[in-house]
Motif scaffolding. Structure first.
Motif, PDB file in Angstrom:
ATOM      1  N   UNK A   1       0.647  -1.292  -0.087  1.00 57.84           N
ATOM      2  CA  UNK A   1      -0.178   0.392  -0.416  1.00 57.84           C
ATOM      3  C   UNK A   1       0.939   1.471   0.040  1.00 57.84           C
ATOM      4  N   UNK A   2       2.080   1.253   0.120  1.00 53.51           N
ATOM      5  CA  UNK A   2       3.083   2.413   0.535  1.00 53.51           C
ATOM      6  C   UNK A   2       2.756   2.680  -1.203  1.00 53.51           C
ATOM      7  N   UNK A   3       2.934   2.155  -1.821  1.00 57.08           N
ATOM      8  CA  UNK A   3       2.834   3.680  -3.479  1.00 57.08           C
ATOM      9  C   UNK A   3       2.043   3.991  -3.437  1.00 57.08           C
ATOM     10  N   UNK A   4       0.361   3.779  -2.736  1.00 56.18           N
ATOM     11  CA  UNK A   4      -0.553   4.982  -3.204  1.00 56.18           C
ATOM     12  C   UNK A   4       0.181   6.644  -1.775  1.00 56.18           C
ATOM     13  N   UNK A   5       1.260   6.470  -1.867  1.00 53.99           N
ATOM     14  CA  UNK A   5       1.892   7.487  -1.336  1.00 53.99           C
ATOM     15  C   UNK A   5       3.386   8.008  -2.110  1.00 53.99           C
ATOM     16  N   UNK A   6       3.341   7.341  -2.481  1.00 52.41           N
ATOM     17  CA  UNK A   6       4.706   8.075  -3.371  1.00 52.41           C
ATOM     18  C   UNK A   6       4.231  10.129  -3.447  1.00 52.41           C
ATOM     19  N   UNK A   7       3.639  10.666  -4.281  1.00 49.79           N
ATOM     20  CA  UNK A   7       3.343  11.832  -3.925  1.00 49.79           C
ATOM     21  C   UNK A   7       3.885  13.055  -2.604  1.00 49.79           C
ATOM     22  N   UNK A   8       3.606  11.730  -1.706  1.00 49.92           N
ATOM     23  CA  UNK A   8       4.047  12.135   0.023  1.00 49.92           C
ATOM     24  C   UNK A   8       5.800  12.247   0.227  1.00 49.92           C
ATOM     25  N   UNK A   9       5.857  13.698  -0.056  1.00 45.50           N
ATOM     26  CA  UNK A   9       7.089  14.114  -0.331  1.00 45.50           C
ATOM     27  C   UNK A   9       7.918  14.134   2.019  1.00 45.50           C
ATOM     28  N   UNK A  10       7.030  14.238   2.496  1.00 39.62           N
ATOM     29  CA  UNK A  10       6.701  13.325   3.788  1.00 39.62           C
ATOM     30  C   UNK A  10       7.037  12.353   4.428  1.00 39.62           C
ATOM     31  N   UNK A  11       7.248  11.489   3.539  1.00 39.31           N
ATOM     32  CA  UNK A  11       7.170   9.643   3.430  1.00 39.31           C
ATOM     33  C   UNK A  11       8.529   9.129   3.613  1.00 39.31           C
ATOM     34  N   UNK A  12       9.438   8.952   4.989  1.00 34.02           N
ATOM     35  CA  UNK A  12      10.644   8.122   3.997  1.00 34.02           C
ATOM     36  C   UNK A  12      10.888   8.043   3.010  1.00 34.02           C
ATOM     37  N   UNK A  13      11.954   7.838   1.996  1.00 30.15           N
ATOM     38  CA  UNK A  13      12.418   6.972   1.287  1.00 30.15           C
ATOM     39  C   UNK A  13      12.264   5.620   1.042  1.00 30.15           C
ATOM     40  N   UNK A  14      12.702   5.415   2.571  1.00 31.28           N
ATOM     41  CA  UNK A  14      12.941   3.862   2.436  1.00 31.28           C
ATOM     42  C   UNK A  14      11.007   3.443   2.716  1.00 31.28           C
ATOM     43  N   UNK A  15      10.273   3.662   2.466  1.00 28.14           N
ATOM     44  CA  UNK A  15       8.777   3.639   2.354  1.00 28.14           C
ATOM     45  C   UNK A  15       8.354   3.359   1.395  1.00 28.14           C
ATOM     46  N   UNK A  16       9.131   4.289   0.603  1.00 27.44           N
ATOM     47  CA  UNK A  16       8.759   4.495  -0.619  1.00 27.44           C
ATOM     48  C   UNK A  16       9.664   2.895  -1.232  1.00 27.44           C
ATOM     49  N   UNK A  17      10.818   2.678  -1.076  1.00 26.37           N
ATOM     50  CA  UNK A  17      11.370   2.175  -2.155  1.00 26.37           C
ATOM     51  C   UNK A  17      10.531   0.706  -1.102  1.00 26.37           C
ATOM     52  N   UNK A  18       9.824   0.228   0.038  1.00 26.81           N
ATOM     53  CA  UNK A  18       9.423  -1.030   0.110  1.00 26.81           C
ATOM     54  C   UNK A  18       7.875  -1.187  -0.687  1.00 26.81           C
ATOM     55  N   UNK A  19       8.065  -0.166  -0.715  1.00 31.18           N
ATOM     56  CA  UNK A  19       6.164   0.623  -1.686  1.00 31.18           C
ATOM     57  C   UNK A  19       6.425  -0.583  -2.825  1.00 31.18           C
ATOM     58  N   UNK A  20       7.649  -0.015  -3.451  1.00 32.50           N
ATOM     59  CA  UNK A  20       7.695  -0.077  -5.283  1.00 32.50           C
ATOM     60  C   UNK A  20       7.996  -1.469  -5.297  1.00 32.50           C
ATOM     61  N   UNK A  21       8.790  -2.226  -4.373  1.00 33.98           N
ATOM     62  CA  UNK A  21       9.033  -3.254  -3.972  1.00 33.98           C
ATOM     63  C   UNK A  21       8.199  -4.600  -4.052  1.00 33.98           C
ATOM     64  N   UNK A  22       7.443  -3.798  -3.332  1.00 26.10           N
ATOM     65  CA  UNK A  22       6.483  -5.026  -1.907  1.00 26.10           C
ATOM     66  C   UNK A  22       5.124  -5.591  -3.180  1.00 26.10           C
ATOM     67  N   UNK A  23       5.084  -4.078  -4.261  1.00 25.54           N
ATOM     68  CA  UNK A  23       3.968  -4.010  -4.917  1.00 25.54           C
ATOM     69  C   UNK A  23       3.907  -5.591  -6.303  1.00 25.54           C
TER      70      UNK A  23
END
Ligand code: HEM
Lengths: 239, 481
Positions: free
Chosen positions: B278-300
């Protein structure tokens, strides 16, 4: 009891950069150094960066205007905007503002407008700007405030304090309808933020919010562990 | 065991889901015609309808998956009919409350009710708490039902067996049926997502009733919203897949699918990754730590690829050169797998950060999720409905008479989503009641989409008519279980 007094002290002023955001600014009559205009006459032509000062100020107003003026020169931004300097002191007159414009060498600069108004209370209220008169020092206690107003008269960004060119550029872009990243600052009544920021060290630390985020997973794991443990005990009992 | 009362409540669910489905499709077509300027709705009317359509669709297909799994689990474990009835009652109450807020109260914050929208009241004041309460009642009913089903699985299979871990060693003594494995994985996901919803609703109510003394952190609220919303929408699909594994070989006259080490591995991976995708829904949220964005892409990637690969492999092995007895049931399963894979590819494209910079919140998003829903999960569940209806009626699925339905479904369904994909590829925004003039082709694409959806609706009505008569048989006094 003491804390009650402290909380309700009338001298408290609101430093929030979010109050009155996305609301319309009061459309008041201005007496500028170049004649009378309505505030809306200015912002319909080009978005406005408004700052509120008073000419007798011995505190923040001069350094604030100095840095604003310097930053504007350094940025040399191509965007369309005007800088509007209004005095919030009823004792200030247009002639005082003319002198002030001269001091910053902006008297002939069409991008800068200096003004006084008879409707300052209405303007202050619409912005959420509340200067407090200190009779001992014969000065106003007030914050240094920049207000970004778009061409529809909406307050789209507020900056308190002397903040440097980057923040200023953010305001300029925002009033020109560019998307600028922003996030509400953590407040006292926001106890579940994901991270806390320590201004002393400049570091972010994980906070209660993150725990809430993993809570559903933890609860489910616990539930499954309990269920299978119960089942194991039952089968041992039966066996 | 599958009892007469289980059949009856399943039948009630099927009729309810189908009635709501047809109604929600009509809402969808109305919205698309409005976007196509063929009819004119007020913006409030459009967004109220969009909210009703979204929440109804997500709700009924999650419920349909639970209904299917509950019924089919009856083949392996003892299932509770009273929990099923309880969930039905809470669902009806929840749906009535939610529809009242959107139609009477004009509540229109979208089905995701993203913070702070529900608190920025632009509708009847009562609508916000009633909407949140309605969701709460619905969620509580499903939570109890799902926990009950998991409990029933664990009362026969140990935890290791439910996850099919014994299949990692040679010659396992006990075989975990794929249905049990996939149901375990999906039910756990559903439970996590519903618990998240409970926390989310509590936080909303805290702020709502605090009179300004408590404010939520928007980042936490957005994370929780998508942890709930994304997870439940995805797990619904996996419940549908459980029915595919159980019924597709059977309805094709082929040997049933077996759990092997790679099937077990794929579904165990899915459990882990689906909860972090679900972290891929927050790619545009610049305050979300980058690590979560990476998890979002890989987990997807990892949440979808293993399950998709083993399922596609198993289905191709089943169909390829096999003598298949095609009926509406396995045809729907087959098209559903195609829709799921096509929609899945669309989703993985969007979940890749560099693409998301362009596709975020464009019509690409409804394009891919409508593909794996309308042409994926919906078809899995309809196949189950059709199969079970024949069971109720004691008839065999006919081999010929579904050709027209299939053609209408394929043309209508894929045509409808294609118009969304084209819109997305041209960067047309989603959730616009009417499109700005700059998007010169948006209205025509919307209009065409609405016509294709009407063709899809005809196919659905044909399937509905076929199923409903058989479902009603379980209520006749002469019906024997
Ligand atoms: C042919 C049938 C359907 C039609 C005509 C239809 C139409 C639409 C339209 C026009 C929108 C708004 C798109 C936008 O501009 O953003 C929409 C949104 C949506 N649809 Fe459908 N849809 C259909 C089937 C489904 C199905 C089967 C599901 C199943 C889960 C579904 C779930 C949703 C959701 C969740 C939204 C988003 C609502 C929101 O943004 O709050 N739809 N649909």
């Amino acid at each position: 009891m003491l804390s009650g007094i402290a909380w309700s002290a009338p001298e408290d002023y609101n430093f929030s950069e979010e109050s009155k955001l996305y609301t319309k600014i009061a459309d008041i009559k201005l007496n500028t150094t170049r004649g009378e205009v309505m505030l809306s006459d200015l912002y319909v032509k080009s978005p406005v960066i408004l700052t509120l000062i008073f000419t007798r100020c011995v505190g923040i107003c001069s350094p604030f205007l100095n840095s604003l003026s310097e930053d504007m020169d350094n940025l040399n931004a191509k965007e369309n905007y005007k800088v509007l300097v209004i005095s919030f002191d009823p004792l200030d007159e247009v002639s005082d503002m003319e002198r002030m414009a001269k001091r910053y060498e902006r008297e002939d600069d069409p991008q800068w407008v200096f003004a006084v108004t008879d409707n300052i209370a209405e303007l202050n209220e619409s912005i959420g700007f509340y200067p407090v008169w200190d009779s001992t020092r014969q000065q106003y206690d007030h914050d240094a405030l920049l207000v970004g107003i778009n061409e529809n008269g909406y307050i789209v960004r507020k900056l308190t304090g002397i903040r440097g060119p980057d923040a200023l550029m953010g305001v300029i872009r925002e009033i020109n309808n560019e998307f600028v990243l922003s996030y509400p600052l953590p407040r006292e009544n926001m106890i579940f933020s994901c991270f806390t920021y320590d201004p002393a060290t400049g570091k972010k630390k994980p906070s209660l919010g993150l725990l809430i985020l993993v809570l559903p997973g933890i609860l489910t794991l616990l539930m499954i562990a309990l269920l299978s443990l119960k089942k194991q005990q039952q089968s041992v009992g039966n066996g | 065991m599958i009892t007469r009362s289980l059949k009856r409540i399943t039948s009630v669910w099927i009729i309810t889901v189908l009635v709501l489905f047809v109604t929600a499709i009509i809402f969808g077509i109305t919205m698309r015609f409005n976007q196509g300027k063929d009819l004119t709705m007020s913006p409030v009317g459009f967004y109220s309808l969009m909210t009703t359509h979204g929440i109804t669709m997500i709700g009924i297909w999650a419920a349909a998956g639970l209904v299917a799994v509950n019924y089919l689990l009856g083949r392996y474990v003892k299932v509770s009919v009273s929990l099923n009835v309880f969930a039905f009652v809470t669902t009806v109450i929840g749906v009535l409350m939610i529809w009242a807020t959107t139609f009477i109260g004009k509540y229109h914050a979208g089905w995701t009710f993203l913070y702070p929208l529900p608190l920025q009241v632009a509708w009847a004041k009562w609508a916000t708490p009633v909407f949140l309460f309605g969701l709460g009642i619905l969620g509580a009913g499903w939570l109890i039902w799902s926990v009950g089903m998991l409990l029933q699985i664990l009362s026969k299979y140990s935890l290791k067996q439910a996850f099919a871990w014994q299949h990692f060693s040679k010659n396992p003594a006990v075989e975990t049926p794929p249905l049990v494995l996939i149901s375990t994985v999906s039910l756990i996901g559903i439970i996590v997502s519903l618990l998240t919803a409970v926390i989310l609703l509590v936080l909303y109510f805290l702020e709502y009733f605090s009179g300004g003394n408590f404010t939520n952190d928007p980042l936490l609220m957005k994370n929780l919203t998508y942890f709930f919303g994304h997870t439940i929408a995805n797990e619904s699909l996996y419940l549908g897949l459980a029915a595919v594994y159980e019924l597709m070989p059977e309805s094709s006259g082929r040997p049933r699918f077996k759990t092997t080490w790679y099937v077990a591995l794929a579904w165990n991976c899915t459990l882990v990754f689906i909860l972090t995708a679900f972290f891929h829904h927050l790619y545009m949220d610049f305050v979300q730590p980058v690590g979560f964005q990476m998890i979002g892409q890989l987990a997807s990637y990892f949440a979808s690829l293993p399950a998709a690969a083993v399922t596609a492999f198993s289905v191709i092995a089943l169909v390829y050169r096999g003598r298949i007895r095609w009926s509406l049931t396995n045809t729907l399963f087959f098209i559903g797998i195609m829709g799921w894979l096509i929609g899945g590819i669309g989703a993985v494209i969007d979940a890749t950060v560099s693409n998301n910079m362009i596709l975020h919140n464009t019509l690409w998003v409804p394009a891919h999720f409508h593909t794996y829903n309308a042409m994926g999960n919906v078809l899995f569940c309809l196949a189950f409905f059709n199969w079970v209806a024949h069971e109720f009626a004691g008839t065999q699925a006919s081999v010929k008479s579904f050709r027209l339905t299939t053609v209408l479904l394929l043309i209508g369904g894929f045509g409808f989503v294609l118009m969304f994909y084209l819109g997305g590829a041209y960067s047309m925004p989603r959730r616009f009641s009417v499109y700005p003039q700059e998007f010169t082709h948006a209205a025509i694409l919307a209009s065409l989409g609405a016509w294709f959806a009407t063709v899809y609706l005809v196919a659905i009505v044909l399937i509905f008519a076929n199923i409903i008569k058989k479902c009603l048989k379980v209520f006749s006094p002469s019906f024997s279980s």
